[in-house]
Motif scaffolding. Structure first.
Motif, short mmCIF file in Angstrom:
data_model
loop_
_atom_site.label_atom_id
_atom_site.label_comp_id
_atom_site.label_asym_id
_atom_site.label_seq_id
_atom_site.Cartn_x
_atom_site.Cartn_y
_atom_site.Cartn_z
N UNK A 96 -10.55 -7.28 6.52
CA UNK A 96 -9.38 -7.85 5.85
C UNK A 96 -8.07 -7.15 6.21
N UNK A 97 -8.14 -5.84 6.43
CA UNK A 97 -6.92 -5.14 6.84
C UNK A 97 -6.48 -5.56 8.24
N UNK B 61 -2.88 -7.31 8.97
CA UNK B 61 -1.93 -6.78 9.94
C UNK B 61 -1.74 -7.71 11.13
N UNK B 62 -2.73 -8.53 11.43
CA UNK B 62 -2.61 -9.50 12.54
C UNK B 62 -1.69 -10.65 12.16
N UNK B 63 -1.85 -11.17 10.94
CA UNK B 63 -1.04 -12.31 10.51
C UNK B 63 0.35 -11.92 10.02
N UNK B 64 0.47 -10.73 9.49
CA UNK B 64 1.69 -10.29 8.83
C UNK B 64 2.97 -10.56 9.63
N UNK C 13 -6.90 3.24 -5.32
CA UNK C 13 -8.11 3.61 -6.07
C UNK C 13 -9.29 2.74 -5.65
N UNK C 14 -9.07 1.45 -5.51
CA UNK C 14 -10.16 0.54 -5.12
C UNK C 14 -10.65 0.87 -3.70
N UNK C 15 -9.73 1.10 -2.81
CA UNK C 15 -10.13 1.45 -1.45
C UNK C 15 -10.84 2.81 -1.45
N UNK D 178 -12.24 -17.36 3.62
CA UNK D 178 -11.15 -18.04 2.90
C UNK D 178 -9.83 -17.30 3.05
N UNK D 179 -9.89 -15.98 3.03
CA UNK D 179 -8.70 -15.15 3.22
C UNK D 179 -8.08 -15.40 4.60
#
Length: 167
Positions: free
Chosen positions: A18-19, A23-26, A56-58, A86-87
Motif C-alpha cells: 500500500x505504501x 507513493x506511485x499514485x501520489x 502506532x499502527x505501523x 480496492x485501494x
C-alpha cells in the motif's frame, strides 16, 4: 539468531504494497491531495492524532507475526488482498479521470482514506500474536489504534473535500 529471522515474518511487510501504491499514485493525484493543500488548515490536534495513530499502527504491525494457522488468519489474508485491490482501483480511477464523477464525488474523493480500513483489518486478523513470546499481545490494541487512525484520516479527508470549491 532465529529470533532475528522471526522479523522476516513480521506483518510490517503488509505495509509495503500500500505504501508503494500511495507513493506511485501520489504525484499524479489532483492538487487537493498534495501535501501543501491536503494539510492546509487542518486542526493541529487532528493532525497529531492522525499521525501518532498511523505510526502506532505501523509500529505494532512490526511486532505482529505472520501466520496462516487459523481460518481467521487465512480470511484475514483474503480481506487484505481484496482491500489492497480496492485501494489500488480507487486511486487509479482518481488519476485516470480526475474531473470524473468518481473523483469529484464524496465517496470517490474519500476512497483513498476509507479503503485502507479493509486491508488494515486483514493485517489485524493475520497478526494474532507477537513475534516474541515475551511481548504481551492483544489485538484490541492494534484495532484500537487502527480505528483511531482511520477516523482521524477520514475526518481529515472530509475536511479537505468540504472545502474543494474554495481551493
Amino acid at each position: 539468531m532465529t529470533q532475528y529471522f522471526a522479523y522476516l515474518r513480521s506483518c510490517i511487510w503488509f505495509w509495503v504494497p500500500p505504501l508503494l501504491v500511495s507513493f506511485s499514485f501520489w504525484p499524479n493525484l489532483s492538487a487537493a491531495y498534495q501535501p501543501e493543500i491536503f494539510w492546509r488548515d487542518i486542526p493541529q490536534a487532528l493532525g497529531w492524532v492522525e499521525n501518532v495513530s498511523r505510526f502506532a499502527v505501523i509500529g505494532l504491525s512490526a511486532i505482529m507475526l505472520i501466520e496462516w494457522r487459523t481460518s481467521t488468519q487465512k480470511l484475514g489474508f483474503a480481506i487484505y488482498v481484496i482491500g489492497l485491490a480496492l485501494y489500488i482501483l480507487c486511486q487509479w480511477a482518481i488519476v485516470a479521470a480526475p474531473d470524473g464523477v468518481w473523483a469529484t464525488s464524496f465517496f470517490g474523493f474519500l476512497a483513498p482514506a476509507y479503503t485502507p480500513a479493509i486491508w488494515i483489518v486483514g493485517i489485524g486478523m493475520i497478526g494474532q500474536r507477537a513475534i516474541d513470546a515475551r511481548i504481551a499481545w492483544r489485538n484490541v490494541v492494534f484495532f484500537g489504534f487502527a480505528g483511531l487512525f482511520l477516523v482521524a484520516h477520514n475526518v481529515h479527508a472530509w475536511l479537505v473535500f468540504s472545502r474543494l470549491p474554495n481551493l
